[in-house]
Design an enzyme around this catalytic site. Structure first.
Site, PDB file in Angstrom:
ATOM      1  N   GLN A  81     -17.692  -7.488  -1.466  1.00 21.05           N
ATOM      2  CA  GLN A  81     -16.642  -8.229  -2.859  1.00 21.05           C
ATOM      3  C   GLN A  81     -16.535  -8.750  -1.975  1.00 21.05           C
ATOM      4  OE1 GLN A  81     -13.543  -5.236  -2.583  1.00 21.05           O
ATOM      5  NE2 GLN A  81     -12.664  -6.254  -2.523  1.00 21.05           N
TER       6      GLN A  81
ATOM      7  N   ARG B 208      -3.775  -9.935   4.345  1.00 25.24           N
ATOM      8  CA  ARG B 208      -4.415 -11.698   5.000  1.00 25.24           C
ATOM      9  C   ARG B 208      -3.218 -12.152   5.143  1.00 25.24           C
ATOM     10  NH1 ARG B 208      -7.799 -10.981   0.417  1.00 25.24           N
ATOM     11  NH2 ARG B 208     -10.081 -11.485   1.861  1.00 25.24           N
TER      12      ARG B 208
ATOM     13  N   LYS C 158      -0.167  -7.362  -8.000  1.00 23.65           N
ATOM     14  CA  LYS C 158      -0.655  -8.324  -7.026  1.00 23.65           C
ATOM     15  C   LYS C 158      -1.661  -9.029  -7.565  1.00 23.65           C
ATOM     16  CE  LYS C 158      -2.484 -10.235  -3.460  1.00 23.65           C
ATOM     17  NZ  LYS C 158      -2.411  -9.996  -2.180  1.00 23.65           N
TER      18      LYS C 158
ATOM     19  N   HIS D  36       0.972  -1.372  -0.147  1.00 20.79           N
ATOM     20  CA  HIS D  36      -0.450   0.139   0.194  1.00 20.79           C
ATOM     21  C   HIS D  36       0.972   1.340   0.020  1.00 20.79           C
ATOM     22  CE1 HIS D  36      -3.315  -2.654   2.047  1.00 20.79           C
ATOM     23  NE2 HIS D  36      -3.573  -2.944   1.279  1.00 20.79           N
TER      24      HIS D  36
HETATM   25  O1  PAF Z   1      -7.563  -4.121  -3.539  1.00 17.49           O
HETATM   26  C1  PAF Z   1      -8.011  -3.898  -2.222  1.00 17.49           C
HETATM   27  O2  PAF Z   1      -7.871  -3.624  -1.752  1.00 17.49           O
HETATM   28  C2  PAF Z   1     -10.186  -3.878  -3.295  1.00 17.49           C
HETATM   29  O3  PAF Z   1     -10.331  -4.980  -3.863  1.00 17.49           O
HETATM   30  C3  PAF Z   1     -10.298  -2.444  -4.014  1.00 17.49           C
HETATM   31  C4  PAF Z   1     -10.213  -1.918  -5.127  1.00 17.49           C
HETATM   32  C5  PAF Z   1      -9.834  -1.280  -2.238  1.00 17.49           C
HETATM   33  C6  PAF Z   1     -11.869  -3.040  -3.165  1.00 17.49           C
HETATM   34  O4  PAF Z   1     -12.359  -2.658  -2.137  1.00 17.49           O
END
Ligand code: PAF
Length: 282
Positions: free
Chosen positions: A61, A187, A149, A37
Site C-alpha cells: 500500500q 505519522r 479517520k 488504535h
Molecule cells: O489503516 C491501516 O493501518 C492500514 O491501512 C490497514 C487497514 C491495517 C491495512 O494495512
C-alpha cells in the site's frame, strides 16, 4: 497475550476459538500504536471473546518514494500497549509470509478508489484491499474494526466485503483526537514543533466547514473555499485536496445534502496528514 507470526498457525488458533463458539474480533493495524488504535482494541475487547490485532506494515500500500522504510515501528512498545487492553493475539507476519514470491494476486475495488487519496496515491487502495482480504482469510473474524479517520479506506473495505461476500461485520469507530483536535496518526511523529502547531489547522478547517453547514450553507464550493482560506493562513501546511463528497460513492457534490464527507489531505513538513468529518445535512 501471544505474538504469532505464521499465517497457518494464526488461522488454526482462530479456528479453535470459533469451534468453541467464541466470537472473534480483528483489529488490522500497521503498528506504532496510539490512542486511536487503543480505542479500536477496546471496542473489540468489549464485543468479542477473542481479540486479534494484526500488526503488519504492508509494502503493497506504499507507492514509490513514500515512507515505507521510515514508517515508525516499535514492536516491544506495541506488545505492551495491546497487552494492557487485554488483546489475546498479535499477528505479526513477515513480508515473505504475506507475499510469497512470485506474488501475483490482488484485490481491486474500482470507482471509489479513484478520487481523494486514491488520486495522489495510485495503487494504495489495491494494496489495502489485498492485505485486508488476506487478513480476513487468515483471521476469519466475526467483526473487524476500522477508524473513521481513514474514511475512504472504510468505504473501500465495506464495498469489498459487500462485493466479495466476506462474512465479517465491519465496525467503524470514531476518529480519536489530541486535545487540540489533531487526529491521532502514527505519522504525527514526523512533525516538528512548529509543524505540529500548524497541523491543528486541518481540524480547525473541518470545524469551520461544520459551522458553515450548520449555519445553512449548502454550496460545497463555498465550504471548500473557506476551508482553503483557513489552511492558506498556515505557511507550513500544503493542502493536497479539500473536498466534499457523498458518503456512498465518494463522488464530489455541488449541493450539500444527505450524508456527506468533508475530507482533506495536506503535507506538513514531511508528514502527509488526512482528516475528515461526516455530516448529515437535512
Ligand atoms: O489503516 C491501516 O493501518 C492500514 O491501512 C490497514 C487497514 C491495517 C491495512 O494495512
Amino acid at each position: 497475550m501471544r505474538v504469532v507470526t505464521s499465517p497457518q498457525e494464526m488461522r488454526s488458533l482462530v479456528g479453535e476459538h470459533r469451534a468453541r463458539g467464541e466470537a472473534v474480533g480483528l483489529v488490522p493495524t500497521m503498528g506504532f500504536f496510539h490512542a486511536g488504535h487503543i480505542s479500536l482494541m477496546r471496542a473489540a475487547r468489549e464485543e468479542n471473546d477473542c481479540v486479534v490485532v494484526s500488526l503488519f506494515v504492508n509494502p503493497a500500500q506504499f507507492g514509490p518514494g513514500e515512507d515505507l522504510r521510515d514508517y515508525p515501528r516499535d514492536l516491544a512498545r506495541d506488545v505492551k500497549m495491546a497487552g494492557g487492553v487485554g488483546v489475546d493475539y498479535i499477528f505479526h507476519p513477515g513480508v515473505e509470509d504475506m507475499y510469497p514470491r512470485p506474488y501475483l494476486s490482488y484485490v481491486e475495488v474500482e470507482g471509489i478508489t479513484e478520487g481523494l487519496c486514491g488520486a495522489a496515491r495510485p495503487g494504495h487502495f489495491r494494496g489495502v484491499a489485498t492485505v485486508v482480504a488476506k487478513l480476513f482469510h487468515i483471521i476469519p473474524a466475526h467483526r473487524a474494526y476500522f477508524g473513521l479517520k481513514d474514511a475512504q479506506q472504510v468505504r473501500v473495505i465495506q464495498k469489498m466485503v459487500e462485493d466479495l461476500n466476506f462474512d465479517v461485520e465491519i465496525v467503524v469507530c470514531p476518529t480519536v483526537r489530541e486535545e487540540d483536535g489533531l487526529a491521532m496518526s502514527s505519522r504525527n511523529i514526523y512533525l516538528g514543533e512548529e509543524e505540529r502547531k500548524a497541523a491543528t489547522s486541518l481540524y480547525r478547517s473541518l470545524q469551520l466547514a461544520e459551522q458553515l453547514v450548520r449555519g445553512g450553507e449548502r454550496s460545497a464550493g463555498a465550504v471548500t473555499a473557506a476551508m482553503r482560506g483557513l489552511l492558506e493562513g498556515e505557511p507550513l501546511v500544503r493542502p493536497e485536496y479539500v473536498e466534499v463528497v457523498d458518503w456512498q460513492e465518494l463522488r464530489p457534490v455541488e449541493r450539500l445534502e444527505g450524508r456527506i464527507l468533508v475530507a482533506l489531505a495536506a503535507r506538513v513538513g514531511r508528514a502527509r496528514l488526512i482528516d475528515n468529518i461526516l455530516l448529515d445535512v437535512p
